[in-house]
Scaffold this active site. Sequence first.
Site, PDB file in Angstrom:
ATOM      1  N   GLY A  86       0.871  -1.127   0.024  1.00  8.28           N
ATOM      2  CA  GLY A  86      -0.197  -0.076  -0.042  1.00  8.28           C
ATOM      3  C   GLY A  86       0.584   1.212  -0.312  1.00  8.28           C
ATOM      4  O   GLY A  86       1.828   1.182   0.002  1.00  8.28           O
ATOM      5  N   ASP A 244       3.173  -4.197  -8.025  1.00 12.52           N
ATOM      6  CA  ASP A 244       2.764  -2.573  -7.913  1.00 12.52           C
ATOM      7  C   ASP A 244       3.279  -1.984  -8.363  1.00 12.52           C
ATOM      8  O   ASP A 244       2.961  -0.563  -7.969  1.00 12.52           O
ATOM      9  CB  ASP A 244       3.339  -3.374  -6.100  1.00 12.52           C
ATOM     10  CG  ASP A 244       4.159  -3.336  -5.734  1.00 12.52           C
ATOM     11  OD1 ASP A 244       5.592  -4.161  -6.232  1.00 12.52           O
ATOM     12  OD2 ASP A 244       5.164  -2.529  -4.914  1.00 12.52           O
ATOM     13  N   ASN A 245       4.319  -1.201  -9.299  1.00  7.24           N
ATOM     14  CA  ASN A 245       5.090  -0.976  -9.855  1.00  7.24           C
ATOM     15  C   ASN A 245       4.519  -1.123 -11.454  1.00  7.24           C
ATOM     16  O   ASN A 245       5.123  -0.285 -12.395  1.00  7.24           O
ATOM     17  CB  ASN A 245       6.705  -0.585 -10.082  1.00  7.24           C
ATOM     18  CG  ASN A 245       6.470  -0.048  -8.335  1.00  7.24           C
ATOM     19  OD1 ASN A 245       5.997   0.292  -7.649  1.00  7.24           O
ATOM     20  ND2 ASN A 245       7.938  -0.931  -7.424  1.00  7.24           N
TER      21      ASN A 245
HETATM   22  P1  AMP Z   1       8.466   0.793  -3.756  1.00  8.05           P
HETATM   23  O1  AMP Z   1       9.892  -0.233  -3.566  1.00  8.05           O
HETATM   24  O2  AMP Z   1       8.580   2.341  -4.210  1.00  8.05           O
HETATM   25  O3  AMP Z   1       8.001   0.512  -5.099  1.00  8.05           O
HETATM   26  O4  AMP Z   1       7.815   0.594  -2.528  1.00  8.05           O
HETATM   27  C1  AMP Z   1       7.359  -0.435  -1.808  1.00  8.05           C
HETATM   28  C2  AMP Z   1       6.533  -1.189  -0.740  1.00  8.05           C
HETATM   29  O5  AMP Z   1       6.707   0.103   0.061  1.00  8.05           O
HETATM   30  C3  AMP Z   1       5.660   0.089  -1.283  1.00  8.05           C
HETATM   31  O6  AMP Z   1       4.203   0.305  -0.934  1.00  8.05           O
HETATM   32  C4  AMP Z   1       5.689   1.788  -0.329  1.00  8.05           C
HETATM   33  O7  AMP Z   1       4.455   2.226   0.513  1.00  8.05           O
HETATM   34  C5  AMP Z   1       6.686   1.112   1.126  1.00  8.05           C
HETATM   35  N1  AMP Z   1       7.665   1.802   1.049  1.00  8.05           N
HETATM   36  C6  AMP Z   1       9.022   2.455   0.314  1.00  8.05           C
HETATM   37  N2  AMP Z   1       9.320   2.906   1.526  1.00  8.05           N
HETATM   38  C7  AMP Z   1       9.236   3.579   2.041  1.00  8.05           C
HETATM   39  C8  AMP Z   1       9.117   4.083   3.689  1.00  8.05           C
HETATM   40  N3  AMP Z   1      10.267   4.927   3.558  1.00  8.05           N
HETATM   41  N4  AMP Z   1       7.783   4.464   4.500  1.00  8.05           N
HETATM   42  C9  AMP Z   1       7.268   3.613   4.765  1.00  8.05           C
HETATM   43  N5  AMP Z   1       6.624   2.511   3.394  1.00  8.05           N
HETATM   44  C10 AMP Z   1       7.340   2.561   2.292  1.00  8.05           C
HETATM   45 MG    MG Z   2       6.235   1.494  -5.436  1.00  5.47          MG
END
Ligand code: AMP
Ligand code: MG
Length: 472
Positions: A86, A244-245
């Site tokens: 999420g 999710d991306n």
């Molecule tokens: P991402 O690698 O940007 O696709 O992130 C994968 C998941 O990790 C997503 O659900 C993000 O919302 C969560 N996420 C990434 N960075 C953070 C953070 N600094 N704090 C909380 N959740 C995070």
């Molecule tokens: Mg992401």
Amino acid sequence: MTLHIPFDNSFARLPASFHSKLKPQPVSAPKLIAWNAALAETLNITGSDDPRLAPIFAGNVIPDGADPLAQVYAGHQFGGFSPQLGDGRALLLGEVIDHAGARRDIQLKGSGPTPYSRRGDGRAWLGPVLREYVVSEAMHALGVPTTRALAAVRTGETVLRERPLPGAVLTRVAASHIRVGHFELFSSRGMIAELQQLFDYTVDRHYPSTTDPTELLQQVCDRQAALVAQWMSLGFIHGVMNTDNCTLSGETIDYGPCAFMDVYDPHQVFSSIDRNGRYAYAAQAEIIVWNMAQLATALIPLMPDQDAAVESFTKIVHGMADTLHREWLTRFAAKLGINAPTPEDGPLIGSFLRLMHDNQADFTIAFRALLTDNARDQFADPSAFDAWETGWRKRIDTEADPEALMRRSNPAFIPRNHRIEQMISAAVDGDERAFHHLNTVLSRPYDDQPDAEELTRPPLPAEIVPATFCGT
Ligand code: AMP
Ligand code: MG
């Protein structure tokens, strides 16, 4: 003038199982780094001169009409299923209808913890915020479907990563933030009513001519195939093609560990967490098919005859390989000045790429140099280029205006990794000039800009960026 965002928030009207409503967490000293006034105008946002831009886009002040929420989704990350993900560091403020009549999300990223933050702090540091701002806007200027950047704000606070770093918030604009992972969430939980509602919402928003899941799947596959072919034609490596991306709209999303390659290498990987090269440059064409297979699987419960659906969905997903090859051929042929390619043009493209690989040619420079007399200088063995050139010149002899086509298919400017890293280092030290300069030059990537010649150059050996990191 007071900032006015004409919100109309359809996602917020969906049931509570789709989101958690909460406010961004205020920060101590918001300071505006960038405001994309041109984008704001297309979104019918007025009052770009409002002095409260910084507190608003840091999350300290909630603009009238916003209904902030974190979306819940699931997703396959590096091939493994995460049943619940999420927005862990993002909040959807709401939606607006743009000049073209399209609904667009406005989202804060780095705005504090949410119920989906797990162990994360919900924050972002300056580096990934500026990287996403520059690269997503460059992708837009390059003609690639993508999320956009509306604002970047310093928080005045420090976030702790490997070391303390300045915090920042990005405002992202997207056709929507609906991901394959949204469908996987409801489907894997057997929440069929919600899955149907998500389907109806997605169709209504992105594919209004469609009424059934088969057609939706076909159209998403077509858009994603076209998108990945376009990435590859620019030497772009997304780096984290988890489901999710992966958007239903067909826009590029998540600029965490992405990078444009310098020297052409089909196996190139930059992301520090992609140890097996799952998302390497050339692997992207196969991974997008795998991702669409996950979407297909998630849609099956919506079908009355599920056995028949498995068969028809499999056909659609397998058919992507052909679509991708066709799109790839069109994009790469255009780079060589060929307008309506035939399958016989494939080998001509393939041999040029092999030549680049064998001779450590820079992907962007070698293609752009075909417009000049010194393309051969880009190859370690220039004579190897000469033989290929003869065949190529003969092929484009019959093309109407190969030069114009090449000029708009081969950018002179891409956001090179080493320039991004240098820009981020300077910004951490308080100097934002390189950030603004990159944005200005990259807004016209296909134009020769002699004053910015240094931004066309590949990295010096000492400047090479071997690895990129996610924003977390
Ligand atoms: P991402 O690698 O940007 O696709 O992130 C994968 C998941 O990790 C997503 O659900 C993000 O919302 C969560 N996420 C990434 N960075 C953070 C953070 N600094 N704090 C909380 N959740 C995070
Ligand atoms: Mg992401």
